[in-house]
Scaffold this motif. Structure first.
Motif, PDB file in Angstrom:
ATOM      1  N   GLU A  24       1.090   4.295  -3.155  1.00  0.00           N
ATOM      2  CA  GLU A  24       0.894   5.736  -2.995  1.00  0.00           C
ATOM      3  C   GLU A  24       1.923   6.539  -3.776  1.00  0.00           C
ATOM      4  N   GLU A  80       0.814  -1.217   0.000  1.00  0.00           N
ATOM      5  CA  GLU A  80       0.000   0.000   0.000  1.00  0.00           C
ATOM      6  C   GLU A  80       0.846   1.265   0.000  1.00  0.00           C
ATOM      7  N   ASN A  81       1.909   1.278   0.813  1.00  0.00           N
ATOM      8  CA  ASN A  81       2.740   2.488   0.864  1.00  0.00           C
ATOM      9  C   ASN A  81       3.476   2.722  -0.448  1.00  0.00           C
ATOM     10  N   THR A  82       3.784   1.648  -1.158  1.00  0.00           N
ATOM     11  CA  THR A  82       4.428   1.774  -2.463  1.00  0.00           C
ATOM     12  C   THR A  82       3.430   2.277  -3.497  1.00  0.00           C
TER      13      THR A  82
END
Length: 206
Positions: free
Chosen positions: A65, A61-63
């Motif tokens: 973004e 998920e953080n990637t």
């Protein structure tokens, strides 16, 4: 250079179009580039690899973004051939990343049909693929990546150092590694590239 890039981009294809082309080649017992039994068989194997990677690749998920925040049009041009084992493990990952942003357009270009373009982006003097070239809409080159992640490259280099050559054994081993990694090393490296590009773009002029 820009005229070469534009002409090559005009001849490029989408990932769905590339997969469809490979599927048609398989039906004809064929492959891209110069035909050989070995390349034909790798083309068949690579189609299965692409389908498997399409199903298995997951983007943290953080990637995700990082790519969702891209605010300028980018072309991701990938030099590839149907028989390239590294390419079959890589292009589905790049496609998953490109799908995260409407600003990214992934395009695939066949190496052997575009030598003038390929020769702009050699790796240590060789036409190694897959090779990813990132440009903005104005076709200015931002950066390049490939033919493998740093982790995969190290595996290959360590084997060559120990055995003196790249042979079928290490080619099998690297495919096993790709299956275990599920594209995560590629995802990490491309994500870091985008972060660096964004930081450079936002950096005030001195």
């Amino acid at each position: 250079m820009q005229s070469i890039i534009k002409n090559s981009l005009d001849k490029s294809m989408s990932y769905p179009a590339y997969k469809s082309m490979v599927e048609q080649l398989i039906l004809k017992d064929s492959n891209t580039g110069e035909w050989s039994v070995e390349r034909m068989n790798f083309t068949k194997l690579n189609f299965s690899r692409m389908k498997r990677m399409d199903a298995k690749v997951e983007i943290p998920e953080n990637t995700a973004e990082v790519f969702q925040q891209i605010d300028q049009k980018q072309y991701w041009i990938v030099l590839l051939e149907s028989w390239c084992g590294d390419g079959a493990q890589t292009i589905p990952v790049l496609n998953k990343l490109a799908e995260l942003s409407p600003k990214i357009e992934l395009r695939i270009l066949l190496r052997d049909e575009n030598p003038e373009f390929m020769d702009l982006f050699l790796t240590n003097g060789s036409r190694s693929i897959p090779k990813l070239i990132l440009t903005y809409e104005n076709l200015n080159i931002l950066t390049t990546w490939g033919p493998r992640s740093k982790a995969a490259t190290k595996i290959m280099e360590d084997y060559k150092k120990e055995h003196g050559r790249i042979d079928d054994q290490i080619k099998k081993e690297i495919q096993i590694w790709y299956n275990r990694d599920k594209g995560q090393e590629i995802i990490s490296e491309i994500s870091n590239m985008e972060i660096q590009l964004n930081e450079h773009r936002l950096k005030p002029a001195s």
